[in-house]
Design an enzyme around this catalytic site. Structure first.
Site, PDB file in Angstrom:
ATOM      1  N   ALA A 103       0.832  -1.205   0.000  1.00 42.56           N
ATOM      2  CA  ALA A 103       0.000   0.000   0.000  1.00 42.56           C
ATOM      3  C   ALA A 103       0.868   1.258   0.000  1.00 42.56           C
ATOM      4  O   ALA A 103       1.983   1.265   0.528  1.00 42.56           O
ATOM      5  CB  ALA A 103      -0.913   0.009   1.220  1.00 42.56           C
ATOM      6  N   GLY A 159       0.887  -5.670   0.633  1.00 46.99           N
ATOM      7  CA  GLY A 159      -0.139  -5.795  -0.393  1.00 46.99           C
ATOM      8  C   GLY A 159       0.395  -6.316  -1.712  1.00 46.99           C
ATOM      9  O   GLY A 159      -0.353  -6.916  -2.502  1.00 46.99           O
ATOM     10  N   GLU A 172       0.235  -9.955  -1.293  1.00 47.23           N
ATOM     11  CA  GLU A 172      -1.177 -10.336  -1.304  1.00 47.23           C
ATOM     12  C   GLU A 172      -1.710 -10.382  -2.738  1.00 47.23           C
ATOM     13  O   GLU A 172      -2.491 -11.259  -3.101  1.00 47.23           O
ATOM     14  CB  GLU A 172      -1.992  -9.357  -0.460  1.00 47.23           C
ATOM     15  CG  GLU A 172      -1.740  -9.511   1.034  1.00 47.23           C
ATOM     16  CD  GLU A 172      -2.482  -8.494   1.872  1.00 47.23           C
ATOM     17  OE1 GLU A 172      -3.222  -8.904   2.793  1.00 47.23           O
ATOM     18  OE2 GLU A 172      -2.336  -7.280   1.607  1.00 47.23           O
ATOM     19  N   GLU A 228       3.175  -6.413   7.599  1.00 44.03           N
ATOM     20  CA  GLU A 228       2.265  -5.443   8.213  1.00 44.03           C
ATOM     21  C   GLU A 228       2.378  -5.345   9.734  1.00 44.03           C
ATOM     22  O   GLU A 228       2.151  -4.271  10.306  1.00 44.03           O
ATOM     23  CB  GLU A 228       0.810  -5.773   7.834  1.00 44.03           C
ATOM     24  CG  GLU A 228       0.439  -5.430   6.403  1.00 44.03           C
ATOM     25  CD  GLU A 228       0.784  -6.507   5.408  1.00 44.03           C
ATOM     26  OE1 GLU A 228       0.337  -6.431   4.253  1.00 44.03           O
ATOM     27  OE2 GLU A 228       1.516  -7.462   5.785  1.00 44.03           O
TER      28      GLU A 228
END
Length: 252
Positions: A54, A99, A102, A122
């Site tokens: 992110a 992310g 992910e 994270e």
């Protein structure tokens, strides 16, 4: 039949911003109903990076209420990728963190350079993976090991990622910095000769079957198999086998 989606936000290491997510969602949506698409490869156009996760600089400027919406949008976009009806391959030639990993986990197959770095980091920021990481990582490498990686925020290279089952193939990086992409392209070409409808239905059967017990999974397989019986693909496949020639699939 091979579609390549390349991330190219070089100034931010391909970090997922609102605008990038919007562009990704639009691109994926366009592919859903395109019958000419046989395989999708996700790669980076930026040397040394796949996706840094992110965009934390953008997130820092968001109101707390916006953050939740942003994470939801990220999760939804990655889910859209996971639900593409054709095989998807993540070509990881650089760092895939948070992310970014992910995103790669949402693909059917992951290929990485040995020098690539991967991790769900994270917890270092006092948050948890919020775009599918806590669900897809355990399903990929097992519950205990997934917990270890998430709890420690550990980053692994391509060799270790292969050894724990996080990726399917690891390759030595080349001078051009696109070794994983080249391996992904070779894989995609292996998929091309197969029946398009069968490929889509096989993915559906596997994805749905993995979430249920074996008896229910076998029923799903039976229902999916029935979808291939009336197709022109199947007739062409049987004819080609009988005539000892390569099949000529056109898709449906």
């Amino acid at each position: 039949g091979i579609v390549v989606l390349g991330l190219n936000r070089s100034h931010a290491k391909n970090a997922l911003s609102k605008n990038l997510l919007k562009m990704m969602s639009k691109a994926v949506d366009a592919l859903k109903s395109d019958k000419k698409v046989r395989t999708v490869i996700f790669r980076s156009e930026v040397p040394g990076i796949f996706c840094a996760g992110a965009d934390l600089k953008e997130r820092a400027k968001m109101h707390s209420s916006e953050v939740s919406s942003f994470v939801s949008k990220t999760r939804a976009t990655i889910n859209e990728m996971a639900n593409l009806p054709v095989p998807t391959i993540a070509a990881i030639d650089g760092a895939a963190l948070g992310g970014g990993l992910e995103l790669a986990l949402a693909c059917d197959i992951r290929v990485a350079a040995s020098s690539a770095k991967m991790g769900l980091v994270e917890t270092k920021l006092a948050i948890i993976p919020g775009a599918g990481g806590t669900q897809r990582l355990p399903r990929t490498i097992g519950v205990s090991l997934a917990k270890e990686l998430i709890f420690s925020a550990r980053i692994v290279d391509g060799e270790e990622a292969k050894s724990i089952g996080l990726i399917s193939h690891v390759v030595e990086q080349n001078e051009a910095g696109d070794a994983a992409y080249r391996r992904a392209l070779a894989l995609a070409k292996e998929f091309l000769p197969q029946g398009p409808v069968a490929m889509r239905v096989a993915k559906l059967a596997i994805n749905q079957g993995m979430e249920v017990d074996l008896v229910t999974g076998l029923a799903i397989e039976e229902a999916c198999y029935a979808q291939t019986i009336p197709t022109k693909d199947r007739i062409e496949g049987l004819l080609a086998f009988k005539e000892k020639r390569p099949p000529r699939y056109k898709g449906e």
